[in-house]
Motif scaffolding. Sequence first.
Motif, mmCIF file in Angstrom:
data_model
loop_
_atom_site.group_PDB
_atom_site.id
_atom_site.type_symbol
_atom_site.label_atom_id
_atom_site.label_comp_id
_atom_site.label_asym_id
_atom_site.label_seq_id
_atom_site.Cartn_x
_atom_site.Cartn_y
_atom_site.Cartn_z
ATOM 1 N N GLU A 95 0.860 -1.182 0.000
ATOM 2 C CA GLU A 95 0.000 0.000 0.000
ATOM 3 C C GLU A 95 0.892 1.227 0.000
ATOM 4 O OE1 GLU A 95 -2.261 -0.255 3.525
ATOM 5 O OE2 GLU A 95 -3.550 -1.874 2.829
ATOM 6 N N ALA A 96 0.408 2.303 -0.586
ATOM 7 C CA ALA A 96 1.186 3.546 -0.588
ATOM 8 C C ALA A 96 0.240 4.736 -0.649
ATOM 9 C CB ALA A 96 2.155 3.590 -1.766
ATOM 10 N N LEU A 97 0.678 5.829 -0.057
ATOM 11 C CA LEU A 97 -0.089 7.074 -0.072
ATOM 12 C C LEU A 97 0.886 8.240 -0.145
ATOM 13 C CD1 LEU A 97 -3.131 8.133 2.028
ATOM 14 C CD2 LEU A 97 -1.061 9.515 2.161
ATOM 15 N N LEU A 98 0.552 9.228 -0.963
ATOM 16 C CA LEU A 98 1.356 10.440 -1.085
ATOM 17 C C LEU A 98 0.400 11.621 -1.162
ATOM 18 C CD1 LEU A 98 4.152 11.787 -1.516
ATOM 19 C CD2 LEU A 98 3.756 11.523 -3.982
ATOM 20 N N SER A 99 0.635 12.630 -0.341
ATOM 21 C CA SER A 99 -0.246 13.791 -0.348
ATOM 22 C C SER A 99 0.556 15.079 -0.247
ATOM 23 C CB SER A 99 -1.252 13.732 0.809
ATOM 24 O OG SER A 99 -0.600 13.883 2.051
ATOM 25 N N TYR A 100 -0.044 16.149 -0.734
ATOM 26 C CA TYR A 100 0.573 17.476 -0.679
ATOM 27 C C TYR A 100 -0.499 18.487 -0.296
ATOM 28 C CZ TYR A 100 2.824 21.843 -2.012
ATOM 29 O OH TYR A 100 3.351 23.112 -1.992
ATOM 30 N N THR A 101 -0.153 19.368 0.626
ATOM 31 C CA THR A 101 -1.048 20.435 1.055
ATOM 32 C C THR A 101 -0.357 21.778 0.842
ATOM 33 O OG1 THR A 101 -1.988 18.981 2.749
ATOM 34 C CG2 THR A 101 -2.416 21.341 2.967
ATOM 35 N N SER A 102 -1.063 22.703 0.216
ATOM 36 C CA SER A 102 -0.463 24.002 -0.091
ATOM 37 C C SER A 102 -0.368 24.867 1.160
ATOM 38 C CB SER A 102 -1.299 24.720 -1.152
ATOM 39 O OG SER A 102 -2.553 25.105 -0.615
ATOM 40 N N LYS A 103 0.337 25.967 1.032
ATOM 41 C CA LYS A 103 0.448 26.920 2.128
ATOM 42 C C LYS A 103 -0.901 27.606 2.359
ATOM 43 C CE LYS A 103 5.333 28.020 1.365
ATOM 44 N NZ LYS A 103 6.317 29.096 1.079
ATOM 45 N N PRO A 104 -1.240 27.874 3.625
ATOM 46 C CA PRO A 104 -2.517 28.540 3.925
ATOM 47 C C PRO A 104 -2.444 30.036 3.637
ATOM 48 C CG PRO A 104 -1.316 28.120 5.947
ATOM 49 C CD PRO A 104 -0.505 27.492 4.850
ATOM 50 N N GLN A 131 -6.081 27.749 -1.774
ATOM 51 C CA GLN A 131 -5.537 26.699 -0.915
ATOM 52 C C GLN A 131 -5.979 25.363 -1.506
ATOM 53 O OE1 GLN A 131 -7.550 28.829 2.420
ATOM 54 N NE2 GLN A 131 -5.750 28.148 3.569
ATOM 55 N N TRP A 132 -5.047 24.428 -1.591
ATOM 56 C CA TRP A 132 -5.413 23.175 -2.230
ATOM 57 C C TRP A 132 -4.628 22.009 -1.643
ATOM 58 C CZ3 TRP A 132 -1.552 20.661 -5.039
ATOM 59 C CH2 TRP A 132 -0.442 21.431 -5.382
ATOM 60 N N MET A 133 -5.150 20.822 -1.894
ATOM 61 C CA MET A 133 -4.549 19.576 -1.448
ATOM 62 C C MET A 133 -4.728 18.539 -2.529
ATOM 63 S SD MET A 133 -5.360 16.273 -0.379
ATOM 64 C CE MET A 133 -7.065 16.376 0.104
ATOM 65 N N ALA A 134 -3.750 17.659 -2.689
ATOM 66 C CA ALA A 134 -3.859 16.535 -3.604
ATOM 67 C C ALA A 134 -3.310 15.300 -2.907
ATOM 68 C CB ALA A 134 -3.085 16.795 -4.901
ATOM 69 N N GLU A 135 -4.026 14.201 -3.045
ATOM 70 C CA GLU A 135 -3.624 12.964 -2.391
ATOM 71 C C GLU A 135 -3.851 11.799 -3.329
ATOM 72 O OE1 GLU A 135 -4.484 11.715 1.968
ATOM 73 O OE2 GLU A 135 -6.115 10.894 0.750
ATOM 74 N N ALA A 136 -2.855 10.947 -3.473
ATOM 75 C CA ALA A 136 -2.954 9.744 -4.300
ATOM 76 C C ALA A 136 -2.636 8.535 -3.430
ATOM 77 C CB ALA A 136 -1.994 9.811 -5.480
ATOM 78 N N SER A 137 -3.375 7.456 -3.637
ATOM 79 C CA SER A 137 -3.126 6.238 -2.874
ATOM 80 C C SER A 137 -3.318 5.035 -3.771
ATOM 81 C CB SER A 137 -4.069 6.137 -1.666
ATOM 82 O OG SER A 137 -5.398 5.895 -2.091
ATOM 83 N N ALA A 138 -2.723 3.922 -3.382
ATOM 84 C CA ALA A 138 -2.844 2.687 -4.150
ATOM 85 C C ALA A 138 -2.689 1.504 -3.212
ATOM 86 C CB ALA A 138 -1.796 2.616 -5.260
ATOM 87 N N THR A 139 -3.424 0.440 -3.507
ATOM 88 C CA THR A 139 -3.317 -0.825 -2.783
ATOM 89 C C THR A 139 -3.199 -1.954 -3.790
ATOM 90 O OG1 THR A 139 -4.657 -0.022 -0.930
ATOM 91 C CG2 THR A 139 -4.411 -2.395 -1.157
#
Length: 930
Positions: free
Chosen positions: A670-679, A684-692
């Motif tokens: 399993e893996a997860l990678l996410s990024y959150t922008s500065k407030p 303001q944005w967030m992106a998250e990818a995951s896989a199993t």
Amino acid sequence: MNQMIIRTISTLLLSAGCGVYAAAQSPVTDSTTTAKAASVNIAYGTQPAWMVTGAVSSVKGTELRKSFNTNLANTMTGRLRGLTVLQGNTEPGVNSPSLYIRGVNTFGSESTKVLVMVDGFESNFEQLVPDEIASVTVLKDAAATALYGSRAANGVILITTKRGQEGQLQVSFGAQYGFNKPVALPKMVNAYDYARLYNEALQNDGKPALYTDADLAAYQQGNDPYFHPDVNWYKQVLRNSAPMSNYHLNFSGGKKAVRYFAALNAISSQGMLIKAGDINEESSNSKFNRYNFRSNVDIDLNKTLTAFITLGGTVEDKANPAGNTTGSLFGLMAAIPPNAFPVYQPNGSFGGNALYANPLGNMLQNGSYTSNGRTIQSSLRLTQQLDFITKGLSVSAAIAANNYFNSYSNKTAQYERFSISRNNNGDTVYTRFGQKTSLQGDESRSDQWRNYALQGFLNYNRTFGIHEITAMAMYNQDSYSISGNNLPYKHVNGGTRITYANNRKYIGEFTMSYMGSENFPKGSRFGAFPAVSAGWIVSNENFLQHSRAITFLKIRGSYGLTGNDLIGGQRFMFDQLYPFINSPYFGTANTGTGGLAEGVPANPDVTWEKEQKINVGVEAAFGERWRFTADVFKNDRRHILARPYYTLPQYMGVDLPMLNVGKMNNKGLEALLSYTSKPTAGIQWMAEASATYAKNKVVYNAEAVQQNAYLYYSGHSVGQPFGLEAIGFFKDQADVDKSPKQIFTPVQPGDIKYKDQNGDNVIDQNDAFPIGKPYLPTLTYTLHTNARFRRFDLDIFFQGVNGSTVTLGSNYYAFQNNGSAPSMAENRWTPATAGTATYPRLSSQNNLNNYRYSSFWQRNGSYLKLRSLELGYSLPASLMSKAKMNLARVFVNGTNLFSIDDIEGDIDPESLSVGYPAMRTFSAGLRIEF
């Protein structure tokens, strides 16, 4: 397919501005959460996220609202890393999906069920709504699940409902209204094409044509609707769209001594069937309504004693015309040829014939089917602080009672339907099928289950300088009974968990349960299920403590033993049974005499499935923006029930007992990678990818000796399809003559040609070969993005799968059982289209060669779906403050909006079988909080 998905994701990310806003972290949390995060739910308790050494992932109830669905399980699709949700039936009220945690670990007949705990107790959960849920947590490895003993091997889902917090009264109201539309419906040919193709099928079979040129002209022109009808039954029976609504009202707050959370919810979904009850009072409209209520109260009885009262329930009402479910109705609509008969005959009666009923007539005249369900979930927990003995010590006890009851009221009737013909004088002659009867009621059927549980805990939580110790000892017993079963299912379980952390760097944990079940022989009902785990927070070491690049890094691992007592087979198989049977006839009377026979031999050593679980994970945060986690796991299960055909073949003529001899393994990552922008003040944005990814293999299943090695299921994944391997169509008669003989029926040019796997120059069942892939995908992946710009917010959630095969059902077999033909039959094989045909030659008979289970009817089950999209707008803070509101937001929402896949035509890869179609939902709503 994979490149197409990647390009699509990239394009959509750029066009959407990369996502949906999340304040400081992803809405999906797990044991990868940084040390600054809140506690994580674990088995029978919580732990600070930094201390968790097991494989755990969770999602907040607020995120589940983004998928508008009447069944809570369907809102979890793709939301929890490691959890796979197979959609299944989509009809409101019966849309219960299948859940798998890290794939499949067993091939047992009843062994794949996931254990679900609601507020600490086993209970039904699909009828809950997101607005009453605080979080949903998935426990995956031995360290996380060992306390559930012989019920934990398939994984555990913990659902925690909301509770009140000290503070002023907070009121939340929400309303959401929208409509459902089918994603896809089976595409069948019209009457003209049906008649034309059927004539061709007759010609291929060496028979004269059934339809004349005049018939074909009449079908094409549509000027004779009674003797040359052209009926699209989907248009006659289904609406273009069906409304769906959801309303909730929540109250929470309290003072120091009493905190409360109360919720009311009403959800309604009208079915896709036309309003039959508005047309005929003896019928009913298709509808599903559910009303949820909840009252969770926490009371400090004194300074050290607290009572936690949990009470929740649902009331469900479901109605349908023609049947308790719509499965048979959809099957009938797909099967009837479009020219079989008109909806109504000239005299106003229903059309029909000896082979097929009238779908609309069934809806209007067959009566009504209603069900009424009631669910109650209740528990009382008392917690006594024992600091006067030693600081950090407490004891608690709980009792729970859950109950479900569903009653059915079926009012049935028969009706007349007619076919018409012309006699020699040209007069219309009616032939009747069926007979009209009055309504008859049946309320004898009901379903019910009850669950009682008793729990006790001794907890200890203490910090000594750099040493932190948490410990727990527990006792649990539960009883589960189902209507129709005289003896309840029971479990008794004791367990302990001890966690030690040194300087917030080194973490060690030992967990063990000792559980027993009534389904196993005396003296062998209990077993121990230990697990050990450890974690190292590398970022707290001196060499990383001041790093700006790596702000959090934890390495963890676990090993342990869990079990699964849902082994399948008959209950109490350790006892020899002597079932009643019909004995041979004695004397001259034409009746059999009842008697007893020896049943399947008992297995006095029957036991539960046992599984060794290994998990290694890493969690990291890079700066304040990036977050990463990865887990590698391996599960080895043994003692799976199987009949020992390898030892004693079936031709011996004796019944064989089920023995715990099966073995299999399952491994993946399993893996997860996410990024959150500065407030910042802008976007303001967030992106998250995951896989199993999970791949299983049957190691041993005691199957019978096979002449050809490729016929063994061992060595393949669970659910591996076996069938004939299609290698094209026969080109001509010379091709037929020189090819291996296919024994199923005489073949012609244009029939499906199969591969001779064993080289004996004969195609038969010995040539069945592993074809395609199992039904359960090996890879599940998601992309979740959100963004906020000023008062606007946007949330986009993609989910996809890979590594599965789906199969076209019998409704895609042209003229099968004198039925209809799919539109794909237009591209059938003929001498003129031999080079481009994608469908075999047509036949008016049930072609035993072409309609065999084979790779020809398989399709790639991979897809990428836009599961949800929501655009919202919040009122300015100045306006809300004047109205004394904390939040006022309006939004539009779409669920299951589109799919990218490799299946030709307008076909949804999740619902290929005949039945209620996959649905696409559009809605709008508002949410107000005071």
